[in-house]
Design an enzyme around this catalytic site. Structure first.
Site, PDB file in Angstrom:
ATOM      1  N   GLU A 129     -28.043 -23.986  26.980  1.00 47.51           N
ATOM      2  CA  GLU A 129     -27.091 -23.895  25.887  1.00 47.51           C
ATOM      3  C   GLU A 129     -27.797 -23.491  24.595  1.00 47.51           C
ATOM      4  O   GLU A 129     -29.012 -23.679  24.463  1.00 47.51           O
ATOM      5  CB  GLU A 129     -26.364 -25.230  25.697  1.00 47.51           C
ATOM      6  CG  GLU A 129     -25.544 -25.639  26.909  1.00 47.51           C
ATOM      7  CD  GLU A 129     -24.709 -26.881  26.684  1.00 47.51           C
ATOM      8  OE1 GLU A 129     -23.878 -27.182  27.551  1.00 47.51           O
ATOM      9  OE2 GLU A 129     -24.896 -27.543  25.643  1.00 47.51           O
ATOM     10  N   SER A 134     -34.475 -26.255  26.637  1.00 44.37           N
ATOM     11  CA  SER A 134     -34.933 -26.857  27.884  1.00 44.37           C
ATOM     12  C   SER A 134     -34.531 -28.325  28.031  1.00 44.37           C
ATOM     13  O   SER A 134     -34.801 -28.944  29.059  1.00 44.37           O
ATOM     14  CB  SER A 134     -36.466 -26.744  27.983  1.00 44.37           C
ATOM     15  OG  SER A 134     -36.867 -25.392  28.062  1.00 44.37           O
ATOM     16  N   THR A 160     -28.321 -15.817  33.717  1.00 46.50           N
ATOM     17  CA  THR A 160     -28.570 -14.660  34.575  1.00 46.50           C
ATOM     18  C   THR A 160     -27.398 -14.431  35.527  1.00 46.50           C
ATOM     19  O   THR A 160     -26.862 -15.381  36.104  1.00 46.50           O
ATOM     20  CB  THR A 160     -29.862 -14.872  35.380  1.00 46.50           C
ATOM     21  OG1 THR A 160     -30.938 -15.133  34.478  1.00 46.50           O
ATOM     22  CG2 THR A 160     -30.193 -13.637  36.211  1.00 46.50           C
ATOM     23  N   ARG A 269     -60.030   6.547  35.998  1.00 47.39           N
ATOM     24  CA  ARG A 269     -60.321   6.959  34.624  1.00 47.39           C
ATOM     25  C   ARG A 269     -61.825   7.135  34.440  1.00 47.39           C
ATOM     26  O   ARG A 269     -62.602   6.203  34.691  1.00 47.39           O
ATOM     27  CB  ARG A 269     -59.791   5.910  33.651  1.00 47.39           C
ATOM     28  CG  ARG A 269     -60.120   6.147  32.192  1.00 47.39           C
ATOM     29  CD  ARG A 269     -59.304   7.278  31.618  1.00 47.39           C
ATOM     30  NE  ARG A 269     -59.408   7.279  30.175  1.00 47.39           N
ATOM     31  CZ  ARG A 269     -59.648   8.373  29.450  1.00 47.39           C
ATOM     32  NH1 ARG A 269     -59.798   9.547  30.055  1.00 47.39           N
ATOM     33  NH2 ARG A 269     -59.699   8.299  28.136  1.00 47.39           N
ATOM     34  N   GLY A 341     -54.661   3.286  25.592  1.00 51.36           N
ATOM     35  CA  GLY A 341     -53.439   3.886  25.068  1.00 51.36           C
ATOM     36  C   GLY A 341     -52.398   4.114  26.136  1.00 51.36           C
ATOM     37  O   GLY A 341     -51.189   4.029  25.872  1.00 51.36           O
ATOM     38  N   GLU A 364     -37.022 -21.096  32.747  1.00 53.77           N
ATOM     39  CA  GLU A 364     -37.231 -22.117  33.792  1.00 53.77           C
ATOM     40  C   GLU A 364     -38.094 -23.269  33.273  1.00 53.77           C
ATOM     41  O   GLU A 364     -38.816 -23.927  34.018  1.00 53.77           O
ATOM     42  CB  GLU A 364     -37.892 -21.514  35.041  1.00 53.77           C
ATOM     43  CG  GLU A 364     -37.180 -20.307  35.609  1.00 53.77           C
ATOM     44  CD  GLU A 364     -35.832 -20.645  36.195  1.00 53.77           C
ATOM     45  OE1 GLU A 364     -35.619 -21.802  36.570  1.00 53.77           O
ATOM     46  OE2 GLU A 364     -34.993 -19.731  36.270  1.00 53.77           O
ATOM     47  N   THR A 366     -40.212 -23.973  29.421  1.00 58.58           N
ATOM     48  CA  THR A 366     -41.362 -23.353  28.749  1.00 58.58           C
ATOM     49  C   THR A 366     -42.674 -23.969  29.224  1.00 58.58           C
ATOM     50  O   THR A 366     -42.708 -25.057  29.808  1.00 58.58           O
ATOM     51  CB  THR A 366     -41.259 -23.541  27.232  1.00 58.58           C
ATOM     52  OG1 THR A 366     -41.369 -24.947  26.938  1.00 58.58           O
ATOM     53  CG2 THR A 366     -39.942 -23.010  26.688  1.00 58.58           C
TER      54      THR A 366
END
Length: 382
Positions: A129, A134, A160, A269, A341, A364, A366
Site C-alpha cells: 500500500e 514493507s 504486478t 574487447r 561506455g 519482496e 527491502t
C-alpha cells in the site's frame, strides 16, 4: 543419508526445457515488450501448455507434481533471459495462487487455482500500500461486512499483473483492531466497478505491468473470502517467506546473465593488443563476480531444498534473499563497468539487467527489512 550437491535428472530436464523455450520462443519477444512496456499475455497460454505455471503444485491439485528446486530453476532461467518475464510469471504462479492452494475452499480451487495453472486466468497479489511499504501490519485497506458479502475500501501500490489480471488476491482488514488476526485475503474478480487500476511506468522490469489501485466500495460476495475464514495473515507471511527463496533464484539468473555478458565482452574487447580480461583490474572483477554468483547459487538451492523438506525459516529466507539480490545488483554494476561506455548502450543487455536488479533490493521486502528479520533471529530488536 548421504549429502549430495547434484541436481537430479528431472531437474536438468526442466532446465533444458526452459532454455529451449527462452531461446526459440520467448527471447524474440523481449525487446518489443521492453520498448512498449507491455507484456505479451498470450505467453501464459504457452506456459500453461508446458505445465510451467504448475511446477510448484501437486498433480492431485492440477499441478505438474515437481518441487521447489524445479520452481527455482524455472525462475533462474526465465530471469537469465528477461526479469520482466520472470516477474510476471512469479506474481502469477506463486503470490497470486499459492494462498488459494494452501487454504482455499474446494470451490475456490476449482474456480481460480486450476484455470490459473492452465494459463486460462491470470492472477496477482494486492498487498503493498502507499503508506505501508514493507510493513504488512500497517495495512489500511478494510473490508466491511454487508449483506451477501463485503465492501472493500483502500488502495494498493506496485501490484504486478494488476493492469491485465483476471483476478487478484487482496489483503484487507476485516476488523478494526490493529492485530494480525484482523488481516484477511479476498479473491477479487476483475474488472470490478470499485477497482480503479492505473498502469505505472517503471525504470526497471519495464515489460512487467504494474498497477496502482484505488478501491472504493468494491463489493465482493461471501465466497470471495479466502478459505471462508478471517485472519489469514500467517498464510501471507508463509507465502512471502517461500517467495523470497523464489525471487532469490530470479536474482541469481540476472547475476549470471550480467556475468556472462561481461565475460564475453572481456574476451572480445581488445585494448593495446590485449583482451581487456587479461588486465588484472578486469580479471579480478570477473573473479569476484564469479565467486559471488557461486555463493548465491548454493544459498538459493539450499533454500529450495529447505522448502521441500518443510524446514525453511523466515530468517533463512531473509538471508538468502538478501545475499542473492545484493549479488545481482553488485554483479550487474560491475558488468557495466567492464563494458565501459558500451555498458550504457541499449545494444548491450547489462544496463537493463542492472535496472531490473534494483527492483529486488527493494521489492519482496527491502534489504533493510531482510536485515531486520535476521537481526531479530539473533536476539536483537532493530
Amino acid at each position: 543419508m548421504a549429502l549430495s550437491f547434484e541436481f537430479a535428472a528431472e531437474h536438468e530436464s526442466v532446465r533444458d526445457t526452459i532454455r529451449r523455450l527462452c531461446r526459440d520462443e520467448l527471447a524474440p519477444l523481449v525487446e518489443a515488450a521492453e520498448e512498449s512496456e507491455t507484456f505479451p499475455k498470450h505467453v501464459f497460454q504457452r506456459w500453461g501448455e508446458l505445465g510451467l505455471l504448475a511446477v510448484r503444485y501437486p498433480e492431485a491439485d492440477g499441478g505438474s507434481g515437481m518441487d521447489k528446486v524445479s520452481d527455482c530453476i524455472v525462475r533462474e532461467e526465465l530471469s537469465y533471459m528477461s526479469q520482466a518475464f520472470a516477474t510476471t510469471w512469479s506474481a502469477h504462479t506463486h503470490l497470486g495462487i499459492w494462498p488459494i492452494w494452501k487454504v482455499g475452499t474446494p470451490q475456490q480451487r476449482e474456480t481460480y487455482l486450476k484455470p490459473a495453472l492452465r494459463g486460462e486466468k491470470i492472477s496477482g497479489f494486492g498487498l503493498s500500500e502507499p503508506d505501508g511499504g514493507s510493513n504488512v501490519r500497517a495495512l489500511k485497506t478494510r473490508a466491511d461486512k454487508v449483506p451477501g458479502g463485503w465492501k472493500l475500501n483502500g488502495s494498493k501500490l506496485y501490484i504486478t499483473n494488476a493492469p491485465f489480471a483476471d483476478f487478484l488476491l487482496v489483503a484487507a482488514r476485516t476488523r478494526p483492531e490493529l492485530t494480525t488476526e484482523a488481516i484477511s485475503l479476498f479473491i477479487v474478480d476483475l474488472p470490478n466497478p470499485g477497482f480503479d487500476i492505473h498502469k505505472l511506468r517503471k525504470e526497471g522490469i519495464r515489460a512487467s505491468e504494474t498497477g496502482l489501485i484505488h478501491i472504493e466500495d468494491a463489493f465482493v460476495p461471501d465466497e470471495a473470502l479466502l478459505g471462508g475464514i478471517e485472519g489469514t495473515y500467517p498464510v501471507i507471511l508463509e507465502c512471502l517467506s517461500e517467495n523470497r527463496v523464489g525471487v532469490a533464484a530470479n536474482a541469481l539468473g540476472m547475476a549470471r546473465a550480467a556475468f556472462d555478458a561481461a565475460h564475453a565482452y572481456a574476451q572480445d574487447r581488445i585494448v593495446a593488443n590485449k583482451r581487456i580480461g587479461d588486465y588484472q583490474a578486469i580479471a579480478h572483477k570477473l573473479a569476484d563476480m564469479s565467486a559471488q554468483i557461486e555463493a548465491a547459487k548454493w544459498m538459493v538451492y539450499y533454500g529450495a531444498w529447505c522448502v521441500d523438506q518443510g524446514t525453511l525459516t523466515a530468517d533463512m529466507a531473509a538471508r538468502i534473499k538478501l545475499i542473492a539480490s545484493e549479488t545481482a545488483l553488485s554483479v550487474s554494476e560491475q558488468a557495466i563497468r567492464i563494458h565501459g561506455g558500451a555498458g550504457i548502450m541499449r545494444e548491450y543487455p547489462v544496463g537493463r539487467i542492472h535496472r531490473d536488479a534494483f527492483v529486488y533490493v527493494i521489492g519482496e521486502g527491502t534489504s533493510e527489512v531482510q536485515r531486520n528479520i535476521i537481526a531479530r533471529s539473533l536476539g536483537f530488536k532493530p
